[in-house]
Design an enzyme around this catalytic site. Structure first.
Site, short mmCIF file in Angstrom:
data_model
loop_
_atom_site.label_atom_id
_atom_site.label_comp_id
_atom_site.label_asym_id
_atom_site.label_seq_id
_atom_site.Cartn_x
_atom_site.Cartn_y
_atom_site.Cartn_z
N PHE A 191 3.19 4.39 -13.79
CA PHE A 191 2.24 4.34 -12.67
C PHE A 191 0.93 3.67 -13.07
CE2 PHE A 191 4.69 8.27 -11.79
CZ PHE A 191 5.04 8.06 -10.47
N ALA A 192 0.60 3.71 -14.38
CA ALA A 192 -0.75 3.32 -14.80
C ALA A 192 -1.07 1.89 -14.39
CB ALA A 192 -0.87 3.46 -16.31
N ASN A 213 -5.43 -5.19 -17.27
CA ASN A 213 -4.93 -3.80 -17.24
C ASN A 213 -3.47 -3.74 -16.79
OD1 ASN A 213 -5.31 -1.06 -17.73
ND2 ASN A 213 -5.71 -0.65 -15.57
N THR A 223 4.74 -2.31 -5.10
CA THR A 223 3.97 -2.13 -3.87
C THR A 223 4.41 -3.08 -2.77
OG1 THR A 223 1.76 -2.50 -2.93
CG2 THR A 223 2.24 -3.63 -4.96
N TYR A 227 -4.13 -8.16 -6.77
CA TYR A 227 -3.43 -6.91 -7.08
C TYR A 227 -1.92 -7.08 -6.87
CZ TYR A 227 -1.47 -2.33 -5.94
OH TYR A 227 -0.65 -1.24 -5.85
N HIS A 265 -8.70 4.71 1.09
CA HIS A 265 -7.54 4.93 1.95
C HIS A 265 -7.91 5.63 3.25
CE1 HIS A 265 -5.31 4.45 -1.99
NE2 HIS A 265 -4.86 3.49 -1.22
N ARG A 320 0.72 0.80 9.98
CA ARG A 320 1.18 1.00 8.61
C ARG A 320 2.26 2.09 8.60
NH1 ARG A 320 -1.02 -2.93 8.22
NH2 ARG A 320 -2.66 -3.67 6.84
N GLY A 365 -7.68 -9.84 4.60
CA GLY A 365 -6.38 -9.73 3.93
C GLY A 365 -5.47 -8.63 4.46
N ASP A 366 -5.87 -7.96 5.57
CA ASP A 366 -5.02 -6.89 6.12
C ASP A 366 -3.96 -7.47 7.07
OD1 ASP A 366 -5.81 -4.50 5.02
OD2 ASP A 366 -7.32 -4.07 6.55
P1 NAD Z 1 -4.31 6.29 -9.33
O1 NAD Z 1 -5.46 5.39 -9.64
O2 NAD Z 1 -4.61 7.63 -8.75
O3 NAD Z 1 -3.41 6.50 -10.62
C1 NAD Z 1 -3.32 5.55 -11.66
C2 NAD Z 1 -3.49 6.29 -12.98
O4 NAD Z 1 -3.30 5.38 -14.07
C3 NAD Z 1 -4.89 6.89 -13.12
O5 NAD Z 1 -4.79 8.24 -13.50
C4 NAD Z 1 -5.53 6.05 -14.24
O6 NAD Z 1 -6.47 6.79 -14.99
C5 NAD Z 1 -4.33 5.61 -15.03
N1 NAD Z 1 -4.49 4.33 -15.75
C6 NAD Z 1 -4.90 3.14 -15.24
N2 NAD Z 1 -4.89 2.19 -16.20
C7 NAD Z 1 -4.46 2.81 -17.33
C8 NAD Z 1 -4.22 2.34 -18.66
N3 NAD Z 1 -4.44 1.08 -19.04
N4 NAD Z 1 -3.77 3.23 -19.58
C9 NAD Z 1 -3.54 4.53 -19.25
N5 NAD Z 1 -3.75 5.01 -18.00
C10 NAD Z 1 -4.20 4.15 -17.06
O7 NAD Z 1 -3.35 5.47 -8.37
P2 NAD Z 1 -2.17 5.98 -7.40
O8 NAD Z 1 -2.63 5.86 -6.00
O9 NAD Z 1 -1.61 7.24 -7.90
O10 NAD Z 1 -1.11 4.83 -7.65
C11 NAD Z 1 -0.18 4.91 -8.71
C12 NAD Z 1 0.59 3.62 -8.81
O11 NAD Z 1 1.22 3.36 -7.55
C13 NAD Z 1 -0.29 2.41 -9.11
O12 NAD Z 1 0.41 1.58 -10.03
C14 NAD Z 1 -0.43 1.72 -7.76
O13 NAD Z 1 -0.58 0.34 -7.91
C15 NAD Z 1 0.89 2.06 -7.10
N6 NAD Z 1 0.84 2.10 -5.61
C16 NAD Z 1 0.04 3.03 -4.97
C17 NAD Z 1 0.04 3.07 -3.57
C18 NAD Z 1 -0.78 4.09 -2.80
O14 NAD Z 1 -0.66 4.14 -1.55
N7 NAD Z 1 -1.57 4.93 -3.45
C19 NAD Z 1 0.82 2.15 -2.83
C20 NAD Z 1 1.60 1.22 -3.53
C21 NAD Z 1 1.60 1.21 -4.92
N1 UDP Z 2 -8.52 1.27 7.64
C1 UDP Z 2 -9.50 1.41 8.60
N2 UDP Z 2 -10.67 2.04 8.24
C2 UDP Z 2 -10.88 2.54 6.98
C3 UDP Z 2 -9.86 2.40 6.00
C4 UDP Z 2 -8.69 1.77 6.37
O1 UDP Z 2 -9.36 0.97 9.74
O2 UDP Z 2 -11.98 3.07 6.73
C5 UDP Z 2 -7.24 0.62 8.01
C6 UDP Z 2 -6.87 -0.59 7.15
O3 UDP Z 2 -7.41 -1.76 7.72
C7 UDP Z 2 -5.35 -0.56 7.21
C8 UDP Z 2 -5.01 0.93 7.36
O4 UDP Z 2 -6.22 1.56 7.80
O5 UDP Z 2 -4.90 -1.24 8.34
C9 UDP Z 2 -4.56 1.57 6.07
O6 UDP Z 2 -5.49 1.25 5.05
P1 UDP Z 2 -5.41 1.84 3.59
O7 UDP Z 2 -6.56 1.27 2.82
O8 UDP Z 2 -5.29 3.32 3.67
O9 UDP Z 2 -4.03 1.31 3.02
P2 UDP Z 2 -3.45 -0.19 2.85
O10 UDP Z 2 -2.55 -0.39 4.04
O11 UDP Z 2 -4.60 -1.13 2.80
O12 UDP Z 2 -2.71 -0.11 1.57
#
Ligand code: NAD
Ligand code: UDP
Length: 328
Positions: A72-73, A91, A116, A140, A188, A220, A283-284
Site C-alpha cells: 500500500f505504501a 516514493n 488505482t 500520481y 476526500h 463516483r 483533472g476530475d
Molecule cells: P494512506 O496515505 O493512508 O496510506 C499510505 C501509507 O503508506 C501511510 O501510512 C504512509 O505513512 C505509508 N508510506 C508512504 N510512503 C512510504 C514509504 N516510502 N515507506 C514506508 N511507508 C510509506 O493512503 P490510503 O488511502 O490508505 O491508500 C493506500 C494505497 O491505496 C495507496 O497506495 C493509494 O495510492 C491507493 N489508493 C487509495 C485510494 C483511496 O480512495 N484512498 C484509491 C485508489 C488507490
Molecule cells: N469533491 C467535491 N468537493 C470536495 C471534495 C471532493 O465536490 O470538497 C468531488 C470531487 O470533485 C470528485 C468527488 O467529490 O468528483 C470525489 O472526490 P475525492 O477527492 O473524494 O475522490 P477522487 O474521485 O478524486 O479520487
C-alpha cells in the site's frame, strides 16, 4: 510464515491488517508514518521506517519469514503529484523498486499491489473494464501505472506473481469504530462533508455543477474500505493457489453524484450541511464507475457493505467518536 503489509498504518492498509488478523494470519507492518498512524495498527509486528532505506528493509526481511507482500505504501495526492512529480517518482516508483529487489533477494514470490482508477484517466466508456485504455491524466496515476508495469517485468525475470487491484473510491470505516479515515490534509469527499456536522467546516464545496451528468456534479463509485480489504485477502489466496498474475478493478458498480452524497449525509447526520458550488477541480473526470465483474468471477469477491447508508454511516460513527482522528 508472515504477510508483509507496506503502508499498513494508513487508511486502507490498517483495515486490511484488521481483516488479516481476524483471519488468523501472521502480519508484519512496515510504515514510515508520513501519512500513517501508529494506533491504526491493531496488531502484528510493526516496523517504522522507509521502504527506500535498504539497510532497514533488509532487517525486516531477514528477521521475518515473509511469504507474501501487500503493498500500500505510496504518496497518493493528485494535486501534490502535479506540483511535485519528483516526490511521486521517488516514493512510489523507486520505493517499489527497492521493495521488489528485496523480494528477489529473499525469494518472496507473491505481491498484491494497490493500484488505482487513476491509471485509466478520462474513461472511453463506463463502466470501466480492466481492458480499457490506460492513459493517466496526472503524475500520481502515471506512477501507479509504472509500478504495475515494473511488477510485471519482475514477474517475467524473477517469477514474482502479482495481483494489481485498481481501486475506485475507498470510503467508510471499520465496523468496530476503532479505525477509520484520517488523511492530513483531507481531500476526500465523505470526510470533508462530515466535517460540517462536526462543526469543523461551515459548508461543503461542490467542485463544479456543469458536468454532463443528471444533476451536473461528478459521479463516483464508492466502495467500503472493509470490502476493499476483503479483496486483498482473496488476492493473497489466489496467489497461494498458484494462479496467474492478474489485474482487477474494485468498485461497487454504483455511481453517486456529489449532490447525492451530500443529500445522503444530511439524512444520516440529521444536519442541513450547507453546500456551495465552486469551480471545477482540475483533472476530475465527470463519471468514474467500475466494472468489478472480473474480480467477482475470478476472486470470488462479494462486496458486503454496498449500501450508501452503511458506507457513510460507518464513516459518521468513526468521525463522531474521533473528531480529531487518531489524535482524539
Ligand atoms: P494512506 O496515505 O493512508 O496510506 C499510505 C501509507 O503508506 C501511510 O501510512 C504512509 O505513512 C505509508 N508510506 C508512504 N510512503 C512510504 C514509504 N516510502 N515507506 C514506508 N511507508 C510509506 O493512503 P490510503 O488511502 O490508505 O491508500 C493506500 C494505497 O491505496 C495507496 O497506495 C493509494 O495510492 C491507493 N489508493 C487509495 C485510494 C483511496 O480512495 N484512498 C484509491 C485508489 C488507490
Ligand atoms: N469533491 C467535491 N468537493 C470536495 C471534495 C471532493 O465536490 O470538497 C468531488 C470531487 O470533485 C470528485 C468527488 O467529490 O468528483 C470525489 O472526490 P475525492 O477527492 O473524494 O475522490 P477522487 O474521485 O478524486 O479520487
Amino acid at each position: 510464515m508472515a504477510v508483509l503489509v507496506t503502508g499498513g498504518a494508513g487508511y486502507i492498509g490498517s483495515h486490511t491488517v484488521a481483516e488479516l488478523l481476524a483471519a488468523g494470519e501472521e502480519v508484519v507492518v512496515v510504515d514510515s508514518m508520513v501519512t500513517g498512524h501508529r494506533s491504526a495498527v491493531l496488531g502484528g509486528k510493526l516496523y517504522e521506517g522507509d521502504l527506500r532505506d535498504a539497510e532497514w528493509l533488509e532487517k525486516v526481511f531477514s528477521e521475518n519469514d515473509i511469504e507474501s507482500v501487500i503493498h500500500f505504501a505510496a504518496s497518493s495526492l493528485v494535486g501534490e503529484s502535479m506540483k511535485d512529480p519528483g516526490k511521486y517518482y521517488h516514493n512510489n516508483v523507486y520505493g517499489t523498486l527497492c521493495l521488489l529487489e528485496k523480494m528477489v533477494q529473499h525469494n518472496v514470490k507473491r505481491i498484491v499491489f494497490s493500484s488505482t482508477a487513476a491509471t485509466y484517466g478520462e474513461p472511453e466508456q463506463v463502466p470501466i473494464e480492466e481492458t480499457s485504455r490506460t492513459l493517466p491524466t496526472n503524475t500520481y496515476g502515471e506512477t501507479k501505472l509504472s509500478m504495475e508495469k515494473m511488477i510485471a517485468w519482475f514477474e517475467a525475470a524473477h517469477g514474482i506473481k502479482y495481483v494489481s487491484l485498481r481501486y475506485f473510491n475507498a470510503a467508510g470505516a471499520h465496523e468496530s469504530g476503532r479505525i477509520g479515515e484520517d488523511h492530513r490534509p483531507e481531500t476526500h469527499l465523505i470526510p470533508l462533508i462530515l466535517q460540517v456536522p462536526l462543526g469543523q467546516r461551515e459548508h461543503i464545496s461542490v467542485f463544479g455543477d456543469d458536468y454532463p451528468t443528471e444533476d451536473g456534479t461528478c459521479i463516483r463509485d464508492y466502495l467500503h474500505v472493509s470490502d476493499l480489504a476483503d479483496a486483498h485477502l482473496l488476492s493473497v489466496k489466489r496467489l497461494r493457489e498458484g494462479k496467474d498474475s492478474a489485474i482487477y478493478n474494485l468498485g461497487s458498480g454504483n455511481g453517486f453524484s456529489v449532490k447525492q452524497m451530500i443529500e445522503s449525509a444530511r439524512r444520516i447526520t440529521g444536519h442541513p450541511i450547507p453546500a456551495a458550488v465552486v469551480p471545477r477541480r482540475e483533472g476530475d473526470p465527470a463519471v468514474l464507475i467500475a466494472s468489478s465483474e472480473k474480480a467477482k468471477r475470478e476472486l470470488g469477491w462479494t462486496p458486503k457493505r454496498e449500501q450508501l447508508e452503511t458506507i457513510i454511516g460507518s464513516a459518521w460513527k468513526w468521525h463522531q467518536a474521533h473528531p480529531n482522528g487518531y489524535d482524539s
